[in-house]
Design an enzyme around this catalytic site. Structure first.
Site, short mmCIF file in Angstrom:
data_model
loop_
_atom_site.label_atom_id
_atom_site.label_comp_id
_atom_site.label_asym_id
_atom_site.label_seq_id
_atom_site.Cartn_x
_atom_site.Cartn_y
_atom_site.Cartn_z
CG ASP A 207 1.83 -3.90 -2.12
OD1 ASP A 207 2.73 -4.59 -2.63
OD2 ASP A 207 1.97 -2.71 -1.80
N1 URA Z 1 2.86 0.48 -5.36
C1 URA Z 1 2.60 -0.02 -4.13
O1 URA Z 1 3.06 0.52 -3.13
N2 URA Z 1 1.84 -1.11 -4.03
C2 URA Z 1 1.28 -1.73 -5.08
O2 URA Z 1 0.57 -2.72 -4.92
C3 URA Z 1 1.55 -1.20 -6.37
C4 URA Z 1 2.35 -0.11 -6.48
#
Ligand code: URA
Length: 244
Positions: A102
């Site tokens: 993310d």
């Molecule tokens: N899980 C998440 O919620 N975000 C990420 O970036 C990776 C795994």
């Protein structure tokens, strides 16, 4: 000679499954001729076009381990003008991220132009372990830890077994640092898993992907994988896929 769908996937254009779809739909030509048969073999001198675009064959392979900072998108281009992971990497090759982190997640991200390895590692049946460290709101109860370990339902489907270890508890501020090891790669998986047991993720970092970690790197830095590491990733991905 190699199978057409494999050559397309290896170029990084798309996954093998998508390549098969493109072939059967009649979107692929080899030396100007539409090919719809999946088993068709091609060689390096053949010109392959998909939807009118000539497929670039990338012979030189590059494998990068990047320490992604916060506020960087895991795409090769962003319409909103935000920083992308490619802004940090000096390369002429058409590399792209293997999976996603993310915008606000930091940590280990692999990038490559090796479509075969990327597709193998992203395949849902390839159970590569990923270790995340989350700062969460509140303190997990034993019951909540067990729920996370055994799987919780997110987006209508139960997550598979996870390892959970509480690293630190801050009673005064009511926050905790929790290590969670998963081997799926669903959208916002870790945040959704914690949310499901009633805790918001405040910060998230991926510390490990398979046997690879961030040792020696600072945020925003990257290094190249060596051939031994690449071979090990291939071996793990193939082994795990065959087991299922
Ligand atoms: N899980 C998440 O919620 N975000 C990420 O970036 C990776 C795994």
């Amino acid at each position: 000679m190699e199978r057409l769908q494999k050559v397309i996937a290896n170029s990084g254009y798309c996954s093998r499954r998508k390549a098969e779809e493109e072939i059967t739909k009649g979107h692929v030509t080899v030396n100007g001729q539409i090919i719809t048969e999946l088993g068709t073999k091609v060689n390096v001198s053949d010109v392959i076009e998909i939807n009118g675009t000539v497929l670039k064959k990338q012979d030189e392979k590059e494998y990068i381990l990047f320490f992604k900072p916060r506020e960087v998108v895991t795409t090769t281009h962003d319409d909103k003008g935000r920083k992308t992971v490619l802004d940090y990497i000096d390369t002429d090759l058409r590399i792209y991220p293997i999976g996603r982190l993310d915008y606000d997640t930091t940590g280990l991200l692999l990038l490559t132009n090796d479509g075969e390895l990327a597709n193998l590692l992203m395949h849902p049946k390839t159970e590569i372990e990923k270790v995340y460290v989350a700062k969460i709101e509140g303190i997990l109860t034993g019951k909540e830890i067990n729920k996370l370990k055994n799987g919780v339902v997110i987006d209508g489907r139960k997550t598979s077994k996870a390892k959970v270890k509480v690293r630190k508890v801050d009673k005064k501020n009511q926050t905790s640092i929790v290590e969670i090891t998963i081997h799926e790669g669903r959208n916002h998986q870790v945040k959704k898993m914690f949310e499901r047991v009633g805790h918001t993720v405040l910060k998230l970092k991926r510390e490990r992907f398979a046997f690879l970690d961030l040792k020696g790197l600072r945020s925003g830095e990257y290094r190249y994988l060596n051939i031994k590491e690449v071979k090990k990733l291939y071996a793990m991905a193939n082994f795990n896929k065959k087991r299922l």
